[in-house]
Design an enzyme around this catalytic site. Structure first.
Site: not given
Length: 454
Positions: A70-72
């Site tokens: 997951t990435s911001p």
């Protein structure tokens, strides 16, 4: 979300699980921060300060979950070479190299080392958590049942177990693949390393020489980790001590029907789903939970030791960064699932297993022999004709809303005193009661403290 309530009905705090990497702040940022999770916690706790329904010192915990992939940086990955093109989908490169492929946060156009994007991603987590918190006033489920836990160590360098497909498989001593060095779009690597590298290494042969100088993996190790081409045989390098753990923590916490998997590695989205699903399917029968209170399973981590990433077998076969960083071979996830499900009887309310499982092999402890490359504080004194605390540039008497107030002092090296549980800087305001009250400290996002040697 779990809400903790005191006997008098006041809320003591909340604990949430939401997967997103704390990589909003960019690589050129030199300021210490709690990244987006810290922003979310700060906003939630400040929001609660004036509530009559919570205790003083209300704590908002924003835990990680299956965070591995997951990435911001939610706008996607683009080439920072002036072209404005999206990165190559297969290996996250620009012109065949990884360095210029960067993920973009929601405020990427702001030249502030990622601070605006970080605040926005934290704000979104806070907003979601606050909505959940408010809904729990009328829609909540009490946690009923015993409080139990188990913790043990297991050696994953050679763990043999039954695979769900009926075969017998074995994990491997820890190793990192070539795609590990390629990094991700949140933080790309250097040189000619690329993601999506299976089979033969797709990189300069020089790196094989460097690898073999450190430790050349055996044929058995290569076969065990296939299709991962091994770059660093970290689980077998002993100089000056083991580079990464082979003996890992296996732990689950139980509060009634809530089960918290404590993962030592960063499970990917799908790895976390499969792990939670396996625990959910097994727990209802093993723990004799009533149908009205089915198991609620969450995954938190990484915690205890750090074992890099935990990818599914399908993800492992692609050998992007997460697969290359899955330490114990293609069966790493299923090993964790096997170990945690087999130990579930220790969480039962009335069971001969209600004590702790065998402790397992003791992990090596290198605290007293580990190298420390942080230099001490050099001789620290104020400049000539100056003294510590002297104001070099004071604030103005008044500011308009939105303006930035700046002040410059003669200050000692902050590493002389880490100000634990305190603050390096504070802003006070003179109130109508003619007293000074603190209104900001270095825990606030809009107070920035910088120190430089002169």
């Amino acid at each position: 979300m779990v809400k903790f309530k005191r006997c008098d009905g006041k809320d003591m705090g909340v604990l949430t699980w939401f997967p997103v990497h704390g990589t909003s702040m960019l690589g050129n940022n030199t300021l210490i921060s709690g990244d987006n999770k810290g922003v979310a916690a700060m906003l939630f706790e400040k929001d609660m300060q004036d509530s009559a329904d919570v205790v003083d010192g209300f704590v908002a915990g924003f835990s990680q979950a299956n965070v591995g992939d997951t990435s911001p940086n939610v706008l996607g990955a683009y080439c920072e070479d002036g072209s404005g093109e999206k990165c190559n989908f297969q290996d996250s490169t620009c012109g065949g190299r990884s360095e210029l492929c960067h993920g973009r946060g929601p405020m990427f156009r702001q030249k502030d080392q990622g601070a605006s994007s970080c605040f926005e991603i934290g704000r979104r987590q806070y907003a979601g958590a606050k909505a959940l918190y408010q809904s729990m006033a009328t829609d909540n489920k009490p946690l009923n049942g015993p409080v139990r836990s188990f913790h043990t160590y297991r050696d994953l360098s050679n763990f043999t177990f039954g695979h769900p497909n009926g075969s017998t498989v074995t994990t491997c001593p820890a190793a990192l693949g070539y795609s590990f060095a390629a990094g991700t779009t949140d933080g790309p690597g250097a040189f000619d390393f690329k993601q999506n590298n299976t089979g033969s290494p797709n990189a300069n042969p020089l790196w094989s020489i460097v690898r073999n100088f450190l430790r050349e993996p055996s044929d058995a190790q290569k076969a065990c980790h296939a299709p991962k081409p091994i770059l660093l045989d970290v689980g077998e390098i002993q100089r000056p001590y083991l580079w990464t753990p082979n003996i890992v923590d296996i732990q689950i916490l139980r509060i009634g029907q809530l089960l918290i998997i404590v993962s030592p590695g960063e499970a990917t989205t799908m790895a976390g789903r499969r792990w939670r699903s396996a625990i959910t399917d097994s727990a209802a029968a093993i723990l004799s939970l009533p149908s009205a209170d089915p198991p609620i399973v969450v995954l938190g981590g990484p915690a205890n030791s750090y074992t890099h990433y935990i990818a599914t077998e399908e993800e492992y076969s692609i050998q992007r960064y997460e697969g290359a960083s899955t330490l114990y071979g293609p069966h790493t996830l299923n090993a964790y699932i096997n170990l945690t499900t087999s130990l579930l009887p220790y969480l039962a309310a009335s069971s001969p297993h209600s004590k702790n499982p065998p402790a397992g092999p003791n992990p090596p402890i290198h605290i007293n022999v580990s190298y420390n490359f942080n230099t001490g504080v050099r001789f620290d004194r104020a400049p000539f004709f100056k003294k510590f605390g002297q104001v070099l540039k004071d604030v103005r008497p008044a500011y308009q809303a939105g303006e930035t107030a700046k002040a410059t002092f003669v200050g000692a090296n902050p590493r002389n005193n880490l100000r634990l549980e305190g603050t390096f800087a504070a802003v006070e305001r003179f109130t109508h009661r003619r007293v000074w009250e603190r209104c900001r400290d270095d825990g606030d996002w809009d107070l920035v403290f910088r120190w430089r040697r002169t």
